[in-house]
Enzyme design. Structure first.
Site, mmCIF file in Angstrom:
data_model
loop_
_atom_site.group_PDB
_atom_site.id
_atom_site.type_symbol
_atom_site.label_atom_id
_atom_site.label_comp_id
_atom_site.label_asym_id
_atom_site.label_seq_id
_atom_site.Cartn_x
_atom_site.Cartn_y
_atom_site.Cartn_z
ATOM 1 C CG HIS A 85 -3.159 3.642 1.796
ATOM 2 N ND1 HIS A 85 -3.665 3.170 0.614
ATOM 3 C CD2 HIS A 85 -3.199 2.613 2.685
ATOM 4 C CE1 HIS A 85 -3.997 1.895 0.774
ATOM 5 N NE2 HIS A 85 -3.733 1.535 2.019
ATOM 6 C CB CYS B 130 -0.954 0.003 1.186
ATOM 7 S SG CYS B 130 -2.109 -1.371 1.128
ATOM 8 C CG ASN C 59 -6.587 -0.617 1.093
ATOM 9 O OD1 ASN C 59 -5.875 -0.220 0.174
ATOM 10 N ND2 ASN C 59 -6.093 -1.053 2.239
HETATM 11 O O1 UT7 Z 1 -3.766 -0.894 3.505
HETATM 12 C C1 UT7 Z 1 -2.922 -1.522 4.407
HETATM 13 C C2 UT7 Z 1 -3.255 -1.122 5.740
HETATM 14 N N1 UT7 Z 1 -4.446 -1.790 6.187
HETATM 15 C C3 UT7 Z 1 -5.114 -1.261 7.147
HETATM 16 O O2 UT7 Z 1 -4.744 -0.174 7.538
HETATM 17 C C4 UT7 Z 1 -6.251 -1.979 7.804
HETATM 18 C C5 UT7 Z 1 -6.162 -1.735 9.263
HETATM 19 N N2 UT7 Z 1 -7.188 -2.381 10.048
HETATM 20 C C6 UT7 Z 1 -8.482 -2.009 10.006
HETATM 21 O O3 UT7 Z 1 -8.877 -1.177 9.213
HETATM 22 C C7 UT7 Z 1 -9.423 -2.626 11.013
HETATM 23 O O4 UT7 Z 1 -8.683 -3.286 11.994
HETATM 24 C C8 UT7 Z 1 -10.472 -3.601 10.388
HETATM 25 C C9 UT7 Z 1 -11.474 -2.824 9.565
HETATM 26 C C10 UT7 Z 1 -9.750 -4.614 9.527
HETATM 27 C C11 UT7 Z 1 -11.228 -4.328 11.487
HETATM 28 O O5 UT7 Z 1 -11.843 -3.403 12.370
HETATM 29 P P1 UT7 Z 1 -11.723 -3.609 13.945
HETATM 30 O O6 UT7 Z 1 -12.524 -2.530 14.561
HETATM 31 O O7 UT7 Z 1 -10.256 -3.661 14.240
HETATM 32 O O8 UT7 Z 1 -12.470 -4.976 14.165
HETATM 33 P P2 UT7 Z 1 -11.901 -6.350 14.786
HETATM 34 O O9 UT7 Z 1 -10.917 -6.959 13.844
HETATM 35 O O10 UT7 Z 1 -11.452 -6.087 16.178
HETATM 36 O O11 UT7 Z 1 -13.200 -7.221 14.795
HETATM 37 C C12 UT7 Z 1 -14.307 -6.918 15.632
HETATM 38 C C13 UT7 Z 1 -15.388 -7.946 15.425
HETATM 39 C C14 UT7 Z 1 -14.894 -9.392 15.492
HETATM 40 O O12 UT7 Z 1 -15.893 -10.150 16.132
HETATM 41 P P3 UT7 Z 1 -15.722 -10.593 17.658
HETATM 42 O O13 UT7 Z 1 -14.452 -11.403 17.694
HETATM 43 O O14 UT7 Z 1 -15.624 -9.313 18.430
HETATM 44 O O15 UT7 Z 1 -16.949 -11.375 17.924
HETATM 45 C C15 UT7 Z 1 -14.814 -9.791 14.044
HETATM 46 O O16 UT7 Z 1 -14.986 -11.178 13.856
HETATM 47 O O17 UT7 Z 1 -15.958 -7.786 14.120
HETATM 48 C C16 UT7 Z 1 -15.977 -9.055 13.456
HETATM 49 N N3 UT7 Z 1 -15.823 -8.816 12.024
HETATM 50 C C17 UT7 Z 1 -16.858 -8.626 11.190
HETATM 51 N N4 UT7 Z 1 -18.193 -8.619 11.386
HETATM 52 C C18 UT7 Z 1 -18.963 -8.383 10.325
HETATM 53 C C19 UT7 Z 1 -14.666 -8.718 11.319
HETATM 54 N N5 UT7 Z 1 -14.943 -8.470 10.039
HETATM 55 C C20 UT7 Z 1 -16.290 -8.420 9.915
HETATM 56 C C21 UT7 Z 1 -17.164 -8.182 8.846
HETATM 57 N N6 UT7 Z 1 -18.481 -8.168 9.085
HETATM 58 N N7 UT7 Z 1 -16.723 -7.949 7.590
#
Ligand code: UT7
Length: 324
Positions: free
Chosen positions: A251, A114, A281
């Site tokens: 980005h 990225c 993204n």
């Molecule tokens: O371009 C390169 C750089 N990339 C990035 O910068 C990405 C950086 N990371 C992020 O943007 C975020 O961490 C994410 C968008 C990927 C995830 O957001 P988050 O607030 O960190 O969520 P999480 O990973 O802590 O997940 C929270 C909950 C989980 O459920 P439990 O374990 O709390 O029950 C996940 O399983 O959300 C669940 N979850 C979803 N639910 C519905 C994860 N993905 C999804 C989804 N739909 N698509």
């Protein structure tokens, strides 16, 4: 040594097909509500079958050349930032070079995921300022839809396809642009974090293309810190204060990252160009895509100071300060 690298033109291209969150939620266990709340993403563009990274990059390059008022034959170097090349080799840059009918100079790919566009810009700037090249096409082009695990809701909702391009030159298009251009670039990496965002395949290790894997939470935390620090260092390197910068073109990974970084640097919301809702993204393509949107809708004008910044797999990160 040439003093400035000028920005002669910018262009971009998005494939026609739009995939909305609603449509995605019919095939994966997710919802429009979750995706919007956690990322700000509403939709993404997906390349058509048979449409490759080079096809997207070629279209963006044609737009940038048109914007620059230049012909393909004027270009003596093409640098393509991509992690989704058409083939393992030859480079996507040489495929685009052939398509543009360019028979001179050189073409190669840069791979910094990225952060690829910032890395490519840094290389192009150095090539121009050391007098090795005069007119360089820098392209960020990706088809991340091809390396996603469409059953993994934690990653497949985040990415899209697209391309953006910039024409850089050792001479300004108009005399009044003299002294403008790339003011500074800043690139860094830290390979200790290579397992937090990666693709689980490759020609040497598995002889497969592999799928994208990410520990999103940890990537998020590192991204906010390194993005803020790299912008501060990039600006300080040329004695520019953050409040003197007109626009921030980050980005586009997650609206929450954009907002957290803006808060750390005390930026106004209206100063940060955000296209993540519509493009998702697009990795190395996301900065030139967002820049092109803000130039074409009239927000960014000649003479404005613009900070670009990115963070990605590796980890890699960086920033570039432009006097457009
Ligand atoms: O371009 C390169 C750089 N990339 C990035 O910068 C990405 C950086 N990371 C992020 O943007 C975020 O961490 C994410 C968008 C990927 C995830 O957001 P988050 O607030 O960190 O969520 P999480 O990973 O802590 O997940 C929270 C909950 C989980 O459920 P439990 O374990 O709390 O029950 C996940 O399983 O959300 C669940 N979850 C979803 N639910 C519905 C994860 N993905 C999804 C989804 N739909 N698509």
């Amino acid at each position: 040594m040439i003093e400035h690298t000028y920005i002669r033109g910018v262009g971009s291209y998005l494939p026609a097909r739009v995939l909305t969150n609603e449509q995605l939620s019919e095939t994966v266990d997710t919802s429009d509500e979750w995706i919007r709340a956690r990322t700000g993403i509403m939709q993404r563009h997906i390349a058509a079958e048979g449409q490759n990274t080079s096809d997207l990059g070629y279209r963006a390059a044609c737009e940038a050349l048109d914007d620059a008022g230049m012909e393909a034959g004027d270009i003596d170097l093409i640098v393509v930032a991509t992690s989704t090349p058409d083939l393992t080799f030859p480079s996507t840059a040489t495929i685009i070079q052939e398509r543009l009918g360019i028979r001179n100079g050189a073409a190669f790919d840069v791979q910094a995921v990225c952060t690829g566009f910032i890395y490519a810009l840094t290389v192009a700037d150095a090539m121009i300022r050391t007098g090795k090249n005069s007119n360089v096409l820098v392209i960020g082009a990706e088809t991340f839809s091809r390396i996603l695990d469409w059953n993994d809701r934690t990653t497949c909702v985040l990415f899209g396809d697209g391309a953006g391009a910039m024409v850089l030159s050792s001479t300004p298009s108009k005399a009044e642009n003299a002294g403008k251009g790339i003011m500074n670039t800043f690139i860094r990496s830290d390979g200790r974090h290579k397992d937090l965002l990666y693709v689980d395949g490759g020609p040497s290790s598995t002889q497969t293309v592999g799928k994208l894997r990410m520990a999103g939470n940890q990537v998020f935390r590192h991204a906010v810190k390194e993005l803020s620090d790299s912008m501060v260092q990039c600006a300080a390197g040329v004695d520019i204060a953050i409040p003197d910068i007109d626009w921030f073109v980050p980005h586009q990974a997650n609206q929450r990252i954009l907002e957290a970084v803006a808060k750390r640097l005390d930026l106004r919301r209206g100063q940060v160009v955000s296209t993540v809702a519509y493009h998702a993204n697009t990795s190395a393509a996301s900065i030139p895509l967002a820049l092109d949107v803000a130039i074409r809708d009239g927000r960014i004008k000649r003479g404005h100071k613009i900070m670009l910044e990115a963070f990605g797999g590796g980890f890699t990160w960086g920033a570039a300060l432009l006097d457009y």
